[in-house]
Design a protein around this motif. Structure first.
Motif, short mmCIF file in Angstrom:
data_model
loop_
_atom_site.label_atom_id
_atom_site.label_comp_id
_atom_site.label_asym_id
_atom_site.label_seq_id
_atom_site.Cartn_x
_atom_site.Cartn_y
_atom_site.Cartn_z
N ALA A 1 1.04 0.44 -0.80
CA ALA A 1 2.17 1.14 -0.21
C ALA A 1 2.95 0.15 0.65
CB ALA A 1 1.70 2.32 0.63
N GLU A 2 4.22 0.48 0.89
CA GLU A 2 5.04 -0.40 1.72
C GLU A 2 4.52 -0.46 3.14
OE1 GLU A 2 9.43 -0.84 0.89
OE2 GLU A 2 9.12 1.25 0.31
N ILE A 3 3.98 0.65 3.65
CA ILE A 3 3.37 0.68 4.98
C ILE A 3 1.87 0.87 4.79
CG2 ILE A 3 3.37 1.75 7.25
CD1 ILE A 3 6.13 2.82 6.71
N PRO A 4 1.06 -0.10 5.12
CA PRO A 4 -0.38 0.00 4.85
C PRO A 4 -1.07 0.99 5.78
CG PRO A 4 0.09 -2.00 6.07
CD PRO A 4 1.42 -1.39 5.73
N ILE A 5 -2.19 1.51 5.30
CA ILE A 5 -3.03 2.37 6.14
C ILE A 5 -3.51 1.57 7.35
CG2 ILE A 5 -5.22 3.63 6.23
CD1 ILE A 5 -4.77 4.35 3.29
N GLY A 6 -3.45 2.18 8.51
CA GLY A 6 -3.84 1.51 9.74
C GLY A 6 -2.67 0.92 10.51
#
Length: 363
Positions: A75-80
């Motif tokens: 994803a463009e914004i990673p988890i965390g």
């Protein structure tokens, strides 16, 4: 949002905020890889970052819900990742890919968490972003065509259809599944958007606010893409000025036949054009022949499409051929029919939009 994309889960409502707890890490029961829970005590479903299995974390036995849904999708914004939006610091704890029924329109929904403010959704649709909060109240008329009022705003019906979950990653406060399919309806009052999602058990209503992509990029300190000048979000406030000498450019979403006409307030038709389109024409840009408006006045665009249990979205712009200034316009059409216990039913129709020239009263 077909229907414009909706950002609501189709299960339990979001739990209330609680005091922050320490993240918990456990071994995936399928592959043994580490799985980290960030919203401990609130998450019900989590996915393994190595094998992509879905795990029931509400069960102390950590049962596998589904193994290896597909190859891992970034994803463009990673988890965390953490970012500050609307004066609150949010952490991304999960994300999912969703699409309309045919799979022509796709989008990503990020689940944000703050232990004192609960959950929000951050949706990305072709580089356009919306921050969404689930409402804990009923909205009269939600899901029906027409105008509805909520949160002190009047929303115009935009479109409806189905939303299908195709991929999930991270953790969620409901039992997320790639088999989820829900009926959705969208309403707009730019920059706000009201989203209604329905399954066989409940109706969930959420309100979203359009965010500039640069604001989201700065919040998460990531080089996110900025929408092109030819793209506009569903609830984005029109960034252009209206003009007098214009042509019509239609970026067509899907299917069948559209008929475009522009009329001034004196009911004078200044341009009329027809297009014969199929799904293969999705994304194609079409232009009408040039025409001129001789005075400042209201301008109306009426679109007629011959649809059979289908929907059509039009992303249009009025473009000044002398200055290249443009004024974005959105329309959604649909036609559905069938039979139920009460007999035959039918809904849908034409789409009309009014534009206003500078200095003209908005009647």
């Amino acid at each position: 949002m077909g229907a414009q994309p909706s950002t609501m889960p189709s299960a339990e409502p979001a739990p209330p905020p609680r005091a922050p707890g320490r993240p918990r890490t456990f071994a995936c029961p399928n592959c043994g890889g580490p799985v980290t829970l960030r919203a401990v005590g609130q998450s019900i479903t989590a996915s393994c970052g190595q094998c992509s299995s879905l795990i029931d974390v509400a069960d102390e036995n950590l049962n596998i819900i589904k193994t290896a849904q597909s190859a891992m999708q970034d994803a463009e914004i990673p988890i965390g990742a953490r970012g500050r939006l609307r004066d609150v610091e949010w952490e991304v704890v999960g994300y999912m890919r969703r699409s309309d029924g045919p799979g022509d329109f796709q989008w990503t929904e990020y689940l944000l968490y703050n232990p004192y403010h609960g959950y929000r959704f951050l949706t990305e649709e072709y580089d356009h972003w919306t921050l969404v909060k689930m409402l804990n109240r009923d909205v009269w008329g939600a899901g029906d065509p027409g105008w509805i009022t909520a949160m002190g705003r009047t929303y115009q019906f935009f479109g409806k259809g189905f939303a299908r979950t195709t991929y999930v990653a991270g953790e969620f406060f409901w039992r997320a599944s790639i088999s989820d399919v829900t009926a959705v309806a969208d309403y707009i009052a730019p920059p706000y958007r009201l989203m209604v999602e329905r399954n066989n058990e409940e109706i969930i209503v959420s309100e979203g606010e359009y965010l500039d992509a640069r604001l989201v990029a700065a919040a998460f300190k990531l080089p996110l893409r900025v929408p092109s000048s030819f793209s506009a979000g569903v609830s984005q406030v029109n960034p252009y000025k209206p003009s007098f000498a214009v042509i019509v450019a239609a970026v067509v979403g899907a299917t069948l036949l559209q008929f475009v006409s522009l009329a001034m307030s004196a009911n004078t038709i200044v341009n009329s054009q027809a297009y014969d389109l199929t799904a293969a024409d999705k994304g194609k840009t079409l232009s009408s022949s040039p025409f001129r408006l001789e005075k400042q006045d209201n301008v109306g665009i009426e679109t007629i499409s011959y649809l059979n249990n289908d929907w059509l979205e039009l992303d249009m712009a009025l473009v000044n051929v002398d200055t290249n200034e443009s004024y974005a316009v959105f329309q959604a059409l649909e036609h559905y029919s069938g039979y139920d216990s009460d007999g035959a039913w039918e809904e849908g129709g034409n789409s009309k939009t009014s534009l206003y020239a500078p200095g003209t009263p908005r009647s």
